[in-house]
Motif scaffolding. Structure first.
Motif, PDB file in Angstrom:
ATOM      1  N   PRO A 151       0.847  -1.196   0.000  1.00 52.88           N
ATOM      2  CA  PRO A 151       0.000   0.000   0.000  1.00 52.88           C
ATOM      3  C   PRO A 151       0.885   1.251   0.000  1.00 52.88           C
ATOM      4  CG  PRO A 151      -0.266  -1.295   2.028  1.00 52.88           C
ATOM      5  CD  PRO A 151       0.708  -2.037   1.167  1.00 52.88           C
ATOM      6  N   ARG A 152       0.396   2.274  -0.649  1.00 52.85           N
ATOM      7  CA  ARG A 152       1.193   3.509  -0.719  1.00 52.85           C
ATOM      8  C   ARG A 152       1.143   4.218   0.630  1.00 52.85           C
ATOM      9  NH1 ARG A 152      -1.615   3.199  -5.589  1.00 52.85           N
ATOM     10  NH2 ARG A 152      -3.341   4.407  -4.747  1.00 52.85           N
ATOM     11  N   ARG A 153       2.313   4.600   1.130  1.00 54.46           N
ATOM     12  CA  ARG A 153       2.395   5.280   2.421  1.00 54.46           C
ATOM     13  C   ARG A 153       1.905   6.716   2.271  1.00 54.46           C
ATOM     14  NH1 ARG A 153       5.361   4.646   7.358  1.00 54.46           N
ATOM     15  NH2 ARG A 153       6.235   6.714   7.742  1.00 54.46           N
ATOM     16  N   PHE A 154       1.042   7.125   3.184  1.00 60.12           N
ATOM     17  CA  PHE A 154       0.497   8.484   3.158  1.00 60.12           C
ATOM     18  C   PHE A 154       1.653   9.487   3.269  1.00 60.12           C
ATOM     19  CE2 PHE A 154      -2.384  11.878   4.814  1.00 60.12           C
ATOM     20  CZ  PHE A 154      -3.423  11.728   3.923  1.00 60.12           C
ATOM     21  N   PHE A 155       1.536  10.589   2.560  1.00 65.35           N
ATOM     22  CA  PHE A 155       2.643  11.565   2.474  1.00 65.35           C
ATOM     23  C   PHE A 155       2.052  12.965   2.611  1.00 65.35           C
ATOM     24  CE2 PHE A 155       5.679  14.345   0.561  1.00 65.35           C
ATOM     25  CZ  PHE A 155       6.902  13.700   0.450  1.00 65.35           C
ATOM     26  N   VAL A 156       2.595  13.743   3.524  1.00 67.34           N
ATOM     27  CA  VAL A 156       2.150  15.141   3.625  1.00 67.34           C
ATOM     28  C   VAL A 156       3.376  16.048   3.526  1.00 67.34           C
ATOM     29  CG1 VAL A 156       0.995  16.888   5.033  1.00 67.34           C
ATOM     30  CG2 VAL A 156       0.085  14.566   4.953  1.00 67.34           C
ATOM     31  N   GLY A 157       3.330  16.919   2.536  1.00 69.78           N
ATOM     32  CA  GLY A 157       4.409  17.890   2.363  1.00 69.78           C
ATOM     33  C   GLY A 157       3.931  19.267   2.802  1.00 69.78           C
ATOM     34  N   GLY A 158       4.834  20.026   3.365  1.00 67.57           N
ATOM     35  CA  GLY A 158       4.550  21.428   3.668  1.00 67.57           C
ATOM     36  C   GLY A 158       5.390  22.266   2.736  1.00 67.57           C
ATOM     37  N   ASN A 159       4.819  23.326   2.208  1.00 66.43           N
ATOM     38  CA  ASN A 159       5.595  24.238   1.366  1.00 66.43           C
ATOM     39  C   ASN A 159       5.539  25.616   2.024  1.00 66.43           C
ATOM     40  OD1 ASN A 159       6.803  25.747  -0.597  1.00 66.43           O
ATOM     41  ND2 ASN A 159       5.160  25.536  -2.104  1.00 66.43           N
ATOM     42  N   TRP A 160       6.644  25.960   2.665  1.00 62.63           N
ATOM     43  CA  TRP A 160       6.667  27.245   3.399  1.00 62.63           C
ATOM     44  C   TRP A 160       6.810  28.428   2.454  1.00 62.63           C
ATOM     45  CZ3 TRP A 160      10.555  26.068   8.025  1.00 62.63           C
ATOM     46  CH2 TRP A 160      10.014  25.030   8.794  1.00 62.63           C
ATOM     47  N   LYS A 161       7.160  28.160   1.207  1.00 64.79           N
ATOM     48  CA  LYS A 161       7.415  29.217   0.216  1.00 64.79           C
ATOM     49  C   LYS A 161       8.432  30.229   0.780  1.00 64.79           C
ATOM     50  CE  LYS A 161       2.721  28.560  -1.314  1.00 64.79           C
ATOM     51  NZ  LYS A 161       1.752  28.876  -2.342  1.00 64.79           N
ATOM     52  N   MET A 162       8.289  31.522   0.444  1.00 64.74           N
ATOM     53  CA  MET A 162       9.263  32.512   0.916  1.00 64.74           C
ATOM     54  C   MET A 162       8.727  33.169   2.191  1.00 64.74           C
ATOM     55  SD  MET A 162      11.149  35.511  -1.295  1.00 64.74           S
ATOM     56  CE  MET A 162       9.917  36.769  -1.044  1.00 64.74           C
ATOM     57  N   ASN A 163       8.510  32.313   3.193  1.00 59.57           N
ATOM     58  CA  ASN A 163       7.963  32.793   4.470  1.00 59.57           C
ATOM     59  C   ASN A 163       8.845  32.336   5.614  1.00 59.57           C
ATOM     60  OD1 ASN A 163       5.364  34.018   3.655  1.00 59.57           O
ATOM     61  ND2 ASN A 163       4.933  31.945   2.913  1.00 59.57           N
ATOM     62  N   GLY A 164       8.798  33.101   6.687  1.00 62.11           N
ATOM     63  CA  GLY A 164       9.456  32.673   7.917  1.00 62.11           C
ATOM     64  C   GLY A 164      10.729  33.432   8.219  1.00 62.11           C
ATOM     65  N   ASP A 165      11.050  33.447   9.496  1.00 63.35           N
ATOM     66  CA  ASP A 165      12.347  33.916   9.978  1.00 63.35           C
ATOM     67  C   ASP A 165      12.697  32.972  11.122  1.00 63.35           C
ATOM     68  OD1 ASP A 165      10.679  34.684  12.057  1.00 63.35           O
ATOM     69  OD2 ASP A 165      10.714  36.795  11.537  1.00 63.35           O
TER      70      ASP A 165
END
Ligand code: PEP
Length: 261
Positions: A15-29
């Motif tokens: 079975p395919r393992r569930f995958f969650v990606g986060g894309n912070w883009k050009m954010n954060g310090d």
């Protein structure tokens, strides 16, 4: 004919393992990144989910040192060459040198703001994979494509460019992200997402191989939130999500834990 490009894929029918990606883009310090790392540490995060966060390049090492060990880091881009006179670019070799294994390629912002072509994205994917990286390959149609009934044509065009170059798909996760849903609060309905995911998987089955189609994770991205993630995750061909805005907030933990299969 793409059928001659079939990888010698040994993928099993696991079975395919569930995958969650986060894309912070050009954010954060540093201060806000500390907060994100803290809520990821607090979790708790479902152990049966692969979690990868896409971090601005300048913070990759900072984040890597602070993430819990079950969360991996991705770069948001890389170039198609190992080194040289390409001011402002970073190479897969450099990412590997600092211990980063994942890269997001083909994001709609790279395609539409920075003018990256299908061909360039395919070359970047190929070079990253050949150099041992794992790739989150983003594809998706613009609103006018959907309104003109061209969604499948567009995603197939984007995939075909990559399939001409990619020899082995084991380290590729595909993210279907309709551009009209990114950052707009307008999510595709679960049925709309499932329809395109099934088209992508069928295309892989016919043009690459049934094993690759079975094994490849296809994520949905576009205004995924704590409220809509479970219904999306229930869809047969949705293997997780790629999350922009909500990945900067504690709600991201709920999205990771939306593995309902
Ligand atoms: C993204 O940037 O890939 C994305 C899906 O953004 P958002 O979740 O904010 O729509």
């Amino acid at each position: 004919m793409l059928s001659c490009l079939c990888a010698d894929n040994q993928a099993s029918k696991m079975p395919r393992r569930f995958f969650v990606g986060g894309n912070w883009k050009m954010n954060g310090d540093k201060a806000s990144i500390d907060g994100i790392c803290e809520f990821l540490k607090q979790g708790p995060l479902d152990k049966n989910v692969d979690v990868v966060v896409g971090v601005p390049a300048v913070y990759l090492e900072y984040v890597k040192a602070r993430l819990p060990e079950d969360v991996q880091c991705a770069a948001q881009n890389c170039y198609k060459e190992p080194k040289g006179a390409f001011t402002g670019e970073i190479s897969p070799a450099m990412l590997k040198d600092i211990g980063v294994e994942w890269v997001i390629l083909g994001h709609s912002e790279r395609r539409n703001i920075f003018g990256e072509s299908d061909e360039l994205i395919a070359e970047k994917c190929c070079h990253a994979l050949d150099n041992g990286m794992k790739v989150i390959l983003c594809i998706g149609e613009m609103l006018e494509d959907r309104e003109a009934g061209k969604t499948e044509e567009v995603v197939v065009r984007q995939l075909t460019a990559c399939a001409k170059k990619i020899k082995e798909w084991a380290n590729v996760v595909v993210a279907y992200e309709p551009v009209w849903a990114i950052g707009t609060g307008k999510t595709a309905t679960p049925a709309q997402a499932q329809e395109v995911h099934a088209q992508i998987r069928n295309w892989m089955k016919e043009k690459i191989s049934p094993d690759v189609a079975d094994a490849t994770r296809i994520l949905y991205g576009g205004s995924v939130s704590a409220d809509n993630c479970r219904e999306l995750a229930k869809q047969h061909d949705v293997d997780g999500s790629l999350v922009g805005g909500a990945s900067l907030k504690p709600d991201f933990v709920k999205i990771v834990n939306a593995n309902v299969k």
